[in-house]
Design a protein around this motif. Structure first.
Motif, PDB file in Angstrom:
ATOM      1  N   THR A 145       0.853  -1.172   0.000  1.00  0.00           N
ATOM      2  CA  THR A 145       0.000   0.000   0.000  1.00  0.00           C
ATOM      3  C   THR A 145       0.899   1.234   0.000  1.00  0.00           C
ATOM      4  OG1 THR A 145      -1.927   1.055   1.032  1.00  0.00           O
ATOM      5  CG2 THR A 145      -0.231   0.192   2.509  1.00  0.00           C
ATOM      6  N   ASP A 146       0.297   2.422   0.015  1.00  0.00           N
ATOM      7  CA  ASP A 146       1.061   3.666  -0.020  1.00  0.00           C
ATOM      8  C   ASP A 146       0.878   4.434   1.279  1.00  0.00           C
ATOM      9  OD1 ASP A 146       2.010   3.149  -2.542  1.00  0.00           O
ATOM     10  OD2 ASP A 146       0.500   4.368  -3.570  1.00  0.00           O
ATOM     11  N   CYS A 149      -2.506   6.217   2.143  1.00  0.00           N
ATOM     12  CA  CYS A 149      -3.668   5.329   2.114  1.00  0.00           C
ATOM     13  C   CYS A 149      -4.004   4.836   3.510  1.00  0.00           C
ATOM     14  CB  CYS A 149      -3.397   4.120   1.210  1.00  0.00           C
ATOM     15  SG  CYS A 149      -3.048   4.539  -0.512  1.00  0.00           S
ATOM     16  N   SER A 175      -8.769   0.040  -4.477  1.00  0.00           N
ATOM     17  CA  SER A 175      -8.468   1.222  -3.673  1.00  0.00           C
ATOM     18  C   SER A 175      -9.221   2.438  -4.198  1.00  0.00           C
ATOM     19  CB  SER A 175      -6.959   1.496  -3.679  1.00  0.00           C
ATOM     20  OG  SER A 175      -6.653   2.667  -2.929  1.00  0.00           O
ATOM     21  N   TYR A 177     -10.819   6.337  -4.081  1.00  0.00           N
ATOM     22  CA  TYR A 177     -10.372   7.640  -3.582  1.00  0.00           C
ATOM     23  C   TYR A 177     -11.469   8.257  -2.710  1.00  0.00           C
ATOM     24  CZ  TYR A 177      -6.206   7.919  -6.531  1.00  0.00           C
ATOM     25  OH  TYR A 177      -4.979   7.705  -7.102  1.00  0.00           O
ATOM     26  N   ARG A 214      -1.584   0.592  -4.424  1.00  0.00           N
ATOM     27  CA  ARG A 214      -2.236   1.050  -3.201  1.00  0.00           C
ATOM     28  C   ARG A 214      -2.876  -0.104  -2.440  1.00  0.00           C
ATOM     29  NH1 ARG A 214      -4.287   4.473  -7.065  1.00  0.00           N
ATOM     30  NH2 ARG A 214      -6.437   3.765  -6.726  1.00  0.00           N
ATOM     31  N   SER A 265      -7.724   6.019  -0.453  1.00  0.00           N
ATOM     32  CA  SER A 265      -6.558   6.827  -0.802  1.00  0.00           C
ATOM     33  C   SER A 265      -6.963   8.277  -0.979  1.00  0.00           C
ATOM     34  CB  SER A 265      -5.923   6.299  -2.098  1.00  0.00           C
ATOM     35  OG  SER A 265      -4.738   6.998  -2.395  1.00  0.00           O
TER      36      SER A 265
END
Length: 381
Positions: A145-146, A149, A175, A177, A214, A265
Motif C-alpha cells: 500500500t502507499d 492510504c 483502492s 479515492y 495502493r 486513498s
C-alpha cells in the motif's frame, strides 16, 4: 401506399458508413459491458477469512510523507491480524519523515524502517525503494500500500492474506479515492472506478493485466524468481501494474473487493497534479504485453469512434433519429450495469451522474493521451 412511400429515406453512402461504424462501435461496447464488466457486477463477494493463516509483511514506500504517516500508519499497525510486520521504506525524504518513523518504531515492535540514502546512483525511483522493502521482508507473502492510504477496516489484512490455495501468488485489491467537493474529484473517482472495473473484470475472465500498488499482494518468491523489476527498471513507473502484467496468470491470480479489504486513498487536489499522475500511468502502459495493449487500445478506440460518429451524425439530418436511438440504447443498457458497480465499489453517489461523467472522462482521456505524447518526463514522486 403513397403516404408510406413518402416516408422512406434514402441514405447516401457516407451516411450508411457513419451509421454502420456507429452501430459496430455500439455492439463492441456492449460486449465489454455485458460479457466482461458484468462478471464483476454479478460475482459473489468473498468474505475475509476469520483468522490469519500465515505470517505476512506489509511494504510501504514513503518519500516526504511525514504528515500522511502520522495520520494513516496507526490504522495499518493496529490491524486485526495475528502475525505481521510493517516495513516502511524512507526513500530520500527531507520533510521529517525519518523523525516520524523513529517515533513510531519506538511504539510499535512490528515496524521495520528501511532508509534509502540520497545518491546519484538511485535513478530508478520508487522501484528501487520497493525492492529494498521486499528484501527486508522476513515473510513470503507481501501486501503493498502507499503512505497516503488507509485501510477501510481493521480486517484489511485478513482479506488480503495469502489464499489457502498455494498456487495463488497474486491478489489484486481495490483502492477507491476519498470524496471531496468539486468536479475534479468526481472525475478522478470515476476514472479510478472504470480502471478498477476493467482490471478486476479481466482478472475474473482469466486475463489479469494490471494491479494498483495502493492495495495488492504477491509472493516474495515470485518477485525474485522473476528477477524483480529488472525487465522494466528503466521505466520510472510501473512497480505495480508492469509486474502484474508480466507475471499474473489465470491460475495464480485472484481478486478481493469486499468492503473490509478495500484501501482508501487521498486524491489529487489540482488538475496539474492529476495530469502528472496519469502521464506516469500512460508511460507504463506502453510496456504491457501485446495482447493486453491490443485489447485496451481497442476499448479506447471504440469509445472514441462511438462519440465521433455521434458528433458526425449531427451534421446529417437523416441520421439524427437513428443516432439518438443508438446513443439512448447504449446509455440505457449500461445504466443497468455500471450504477450497480458504482455502488459495489463504494461510489454510490456517482451512479446518478454516470452518463455525464462517461462523456467527461472520454474528453479527459483524449486530452491526456495527446499531452502524454509531448511530455515525456515522469517521476514517482
Amino acid at each position: 401506399m403513397t403516404a408510406f412511400r413518402n416516408t422512406i429515406v434514402e441514405l447516401t453512402l457516407i451516411e450508411i458508413c457513419l451509421l454502420g461504424v456507429l452501430v459496430f462501435c455500439f455492439v463492441v461496447q456492449l460486449y465489454f459491458t455485458l460479457f466482461v464488466h458484468q462478471k464483476l457486477a454479478s460475482v459473489s463477494i468473498e468474505e475475509p477469512l476469520p483468522n490469519g493463516i500465515r505470517p505476512l509483511s506489509v511494504v510501504i514506500c514513503a518519500r516526504n510523507e511525514a504528515e500522511n504517516l502520522k495520520t494513516f500508519l496507526p490504522a495499518i499497525m493496529d490491524q486485526n491480524y495475528p502475525d505481521f510486520e510493517v516495513i516502511v521504506v524512507n526513500d530520500r525524504s527531507w520533510d521529517g519523515t525519518r523523525i516520524v518513523l523513529e517515533e513510531f518504531a519506538e511504539k510499535y515492535e512490528k515496524l521495520k524502517v528501511v532508509t534509502v540514502a540520497d545518491g546519484g546512483k538511485f535513478i530508478a525511483g520508487k522501484k528501487f525503494a520497493v525492492t529494498m522493502g521486499i528484501k527486508a521482508a522476513k515473510n513470503d507473502w507481501l501486501v503493498f500500500t502507499d503512505a497516503d492510504c488507509y485501510p477501510a477496516s481493521p480486517n484489511w489484512l485478513l482479506g488480503m492474506q495469502q489464499p489457502p490455495e498455494d498456487h495463488k501468488e497474486i491478489l489484486l485489491g481495490y483502492s477507491p479515492y476519498t470524496r471531496k467537493r468539486g468536479l475534479l474529484n468526481a472525475l478522478i473517482r470515476f476514472e479510478t472506478f472504470f480502471t478498477a472495473v476493467n482490471y478486476l473484470s479481466f482478472a475474473l475472465k482469466g486475463m489479469p493485466y494490471m494491479g494498483v500498488g495502493r492495495n495488492m499482494a504477491y509472493k516474495k518468491s515470485l518477485f525474485f524468481r522473476n528477477k524483480g523489476f529488472a525487465a522494466h527498471m528503466h521505466i520510472p513507473s510501473g512497480d505495480d501494474d508492469l509486474f502484474v502484467n508480466a507475471h499474473a496468470t489465470a491460475r495464480n491470480t485472484a481478486i478481493r473487493i469486499h468492503p473490509d479489504t478495500q484501501v482508501w486513498s487521498l486524491p489529487k487536489t489540482s488538475f496539474a497534479a492529476y495530469l502528472r499522475q496519469k502521464k506516469r500511468h500512460f508511460g507504463a502502459g506502453k510496456m504491457y504485453k501485446g495482447k493486453h495493449r491490443f485489447i485496451l487500445t481497442a476499448q479506447a478506440l471504440i469509445q472514441f469512434l462511438f462519440y465521433m460518429m455521434l458528433i458526425a451524425a449531427c451534421f446529417f439530418k437523416t441520421l439524427w433519429y437513428p443516432a439518438a436511438g443508438v446513443f439512448g440504447l447504449s446509455i440505457l443498457i449500461r445504466c443497468f450495469v455500471y450504477p450497480k458497480l458504482l455502488r459495489r465499489l463504494n461510489y454510490p453517489g456517482l451512479a446518478w451522474w454516470f452518463p455525464v461523467l462517461d462523456i467527461l472522462l472520454f474528453i479527459f482521456l483524449i486530452f491526456n493521451g495527446i499531452l502524454s505524447i509531448f511530455v515525456k518526463k515522469a517521476q514517482w514522486k
